[in-house]
Design a protein around this motif. Structure first.
Motif: not given
Length: 172
Positions: A101-130
């Motif tokens: 369940l934690s893993f599923c929630r982590a897959l959908g995480e958007f807000g905190a990861t975008l604030m901390v990691a930003g969106y640098i294509q092929n470096k800090t992008d996650t499925i949600s931010t992509s």
């Protein structure tokens, strides 16, 4: 669990950024920053899903029959022996469900990861931010593809959780 992920991201940004005490220490001593890195994304996501994981582990430990632990104590089992031979074997399905369940929630995480990691294509992008930035770029078909992949991973995880729940009921 009650804070929005964006607020958690803001707190982490202010805690781990180069202008903060901890962030400045990491940068000065180790020339290392977690802001705008994959490490930062992992830290942010972990902190967001930590309450879910905690509740899963707590409920797993509460499923253990106390009399089993008491019997092990009377047989002189050490705390480590009780943990590895009684507690873990009896609660692993519930713990694994919490992890999934934690893993599923982590897959959908958007807000905190975008604030901390930003969106640098092929470096800090996650499925949600992509998905978000693909929609912004007008690449809807690729965004839908990623959404389907994300959905498939989530459905497989939920299926495993259901199977673990049935196994847990069968064993009891």
């Amino acid at each position: 669990m009650v804070l929005p992920p964006t607020v958690i991201g803001l707190v982490l940004l202010n805690t781990l950024g180069r202008n903060s005490g901890l962030g400045a220490f990491l940068w000065d001593r180790f020339n290392f920053s977690v802001i705008f890195t994959l490490t930062g994304a992992v830290i942010a996501t972990t902190i967001v899903v930590l309450p879910i994981m905690y509740q899963g582990v707590k409920s797993a430990f509460l499923t253990i029959d106390q009399s089993l632990i008491d019997v092990a104590k009377t047989l002189s089992a050490t705390p480590l022996q009780r943990f590895f031979r009684i507690i873990l074997p009896n609660c692993w399905p519930v713990m694994l469900s919490g992890i999934l369940l934690s893993f599923c929630r982590a897959l959908g995480e958007f807000g905190a990861t975008l604030m901390v990691a930003g969106y640098i294509q092929n470096k800090t992008d996650t499925i949600s931010t992509s998905i978000y930035f693909l929609i912004q770029d007008g690449r809807t078909q690729m965004a839908v593809y990623l959404a389907v992949v994300n959905l498939f991973i989530g459905l497989v995880a939920l299926l495993v959780i259901q199977l673990l729940g049935k196994k847990d009921v069968i064993n009891k």
